[in-house]
Design an enzyme around this catalytic site. Structure first.
Site, PDB file in Angstrom:
ATOM      1  N   GLU A  65      -7.440  -5.314   1.021  1.00  0.00           N
ATOM      2  CA  GLU A  65      -8.190  -6.055  -0.006  1.00  0.00           C
ATOM      3  C   GLU A  65      -8.386  -7.535   0.303  1.00  0.00           C
ATOM      4  OE1 GLU A  65      -9.826  -4.330  -1.770  1.00  0.00           O
ATOM      5  OE2 GLU A  65      -8.715  -2.453  -1.990  1.00  0.00           O
ATOM      6  N   HIS A  93       0.862  -1.189   0.000  1.00  0.00           N
ATOM      7  CA  HIS A  93       0.000   0.000   0.000  1.00  0.00           C
ATOM      8  C   HIS A  93       0.889   1.225   0.000  1.00  0.00           C
ATOM      9  CE1 HIS A  93      -3.124   2.895   1.240  1.00  0.00           C
ATOM     10  NE2 HIS A  93      -3.977   2.003   0.740  1.00  0.00           N
TER      11      HIS A  93
END
Ligand code: COA
Length: 354
Positions: free
Chosen positions: A298, A243
């Site tokens: 996710e 990320h």
């Protein structure tokens, strides 16, 4: 110059703040867990839109508005479906959003996504789209329109947790796109269509579907460490890891995990996700020492969407029901500044003297 604009502040905002070191994300000053437990999707959207250009609505008023807009969206389904016959869902949604008139109210955008997505899934399966029930919250109604039966309360709560937790996360690519488009005084619909296009890429809002594919492939691999090593050595991005901002704990992942546990989702899938994260860290240490690739939100998002019965081709569109709330709030906030976004580039090509 940084190629990905990392660390560059492009706006002042009252909407959200991430503190990756502490693993915290505040949306309008509320932590993600509080949004999930106390505000729900409608309450979170009401918080995000509060005070912008007369869009301040209470949670109950917004619930009613979203219900009415879902009904309006359903009236457009018959015009839209023939235009998108045979197209992949993300393309069909792009066309569906683009059909909205420029002067549509903000709530028309999440309502269109909430109605068109189940309609398209049902249509592709040869079943007729179901009209919305405007009395229901968005999460419960999406599941009802998708599955054709009254929503299971535990699943509706889990999807509501997902939509609340994912509504806003700062200056992601789609949010920046929305702000840029809105800064030119184009409409909110134009900003949302552009944001959607930016969102669909697999590095961004397109990630949850490939993340579920990745989890399936990893679970089917005989030797997990060898599977991870081959992926890392190939240079391929492993969906669900890494990320730009959250380099450690992503608070949204914890909130979604709690929602999965509360709905009684299969413990084996959560255990496998934890094992995969742990093995990936161990293999990374050996193959790429010094690199850290923690699991991002996710993995829990993909497990949750799958557990509530959303087909994976619809993951990005369901994600956008949540995130378009943030796009719209940012677009409205940007418009308030009255300043057009227009950065600079550095020319590095040849110079031909006249
Ligand atoms: N799998 C394998 N390698 C990865 C990786 C992943 N998921 N994410 C990053 N890397 C690699 C990069 O290729 C880069 O390698 P290089 O230096 O050899 O070129 C290195 O790790 C550092 O990348 P970083 O700067 O940390 O990534 P980023 O900030 O540019 O990218 C993402 C962030 C999210 C785009 C990226 O991590 C990614 O593609 N993740 C997978 C898609 C995904 O899950 N997206 C949803 C995010 S919520």
């Amino acid at each position: 110059m940084t190629a990905g604009l990392e660390g560059i502040v492009v706006a002042q905002t009252v909407l959200s703040h991430a503190d990756p070191a502490r693993g915290v994300l505040w949306v309008r000053g509320r932590a993600v867990a509080e949004l999930v437990e106390r505000h729900g999707y409608e309450g979170t959207v009401a918080l995000l839109w509060d005070g912008f250009a007369g869009h301040g609505l209470t949670r109950d008023a917004l619930k009613e508005t979203l219900g009415a807009e879902r009904q309006r969206a359903f009236a457009r389904v018959d015009t839209w479906l023939p235009l998108v016959a045979g197209r992949p869902l993300d393309e069909a949604i792009r066309i569906g959003l683009a059909l909205l008139p420029d002067d549509s109210p903000p709530a028309a955008i999440p309502a269109t996504l909430a109605v068109f997505t189940p309609a398209l899934v049902r249509h592709a399966a040869g079943t007729a789209p179901l009209p919305p029930d405007p009395r229901l919250p968005v999460a419960a109604d999406v599941l009802r329109m998708l599955h054709g039966v009254p929503p299971n309360a535990a699943k509706a709560r889990a999807l509501d947790a997902y939509l609340s937790a994912m509504a806003e996360s700062g200056m992601g690519p789609a949010t920046f796109t929305a702000r840029t488009v809105a800064s030119t005084r184009a409409s909110l619909v134009a900003a949302a269509v552009a944001a959607w296009c930016s969102f669909t890429g697999p590095l961004h809002g397109g990630a949850p579907g490939p993340t579920l594919d990745m989890l399936d492939a990893a679970a089917a691999a005989g030797d997990l460490d060898a599977w991870i090593e081959a992926k890392l050595k190939s240079g391929e991005r492993i969906a669900g890891f890494g990320h730009r901002v959250f380099r450690g704990n992503d608070p949204r992942a914890a909130a979604l995990r709690a929602a999965l546990v509360a709905m009684g989702a299969a413990a084996s899938r959560l255990q496998f996700a934890a094992r995969l994260e742990q093995r990936l860290a161990a293999v990374l240490d050996r193959v790429k020492p010094g690199r850290r690739l923690p699991a991002n939100v996710e993995i829990m998002a993909a497990l949750l969407l799958d557990a509530v019965g959303i087909p994976r081709q619809a993951f990005t569109a369901i994600f956008a029901i949540a995130r378009c709330a943030g796009w719209i709030a940012h677009a409205l906030e940007q418009q308030q500044t009255g300043r057009m976004i227009r950065p600079a580039s550095e020319y590095v090509g040849p110079k031909v003297e006249p």
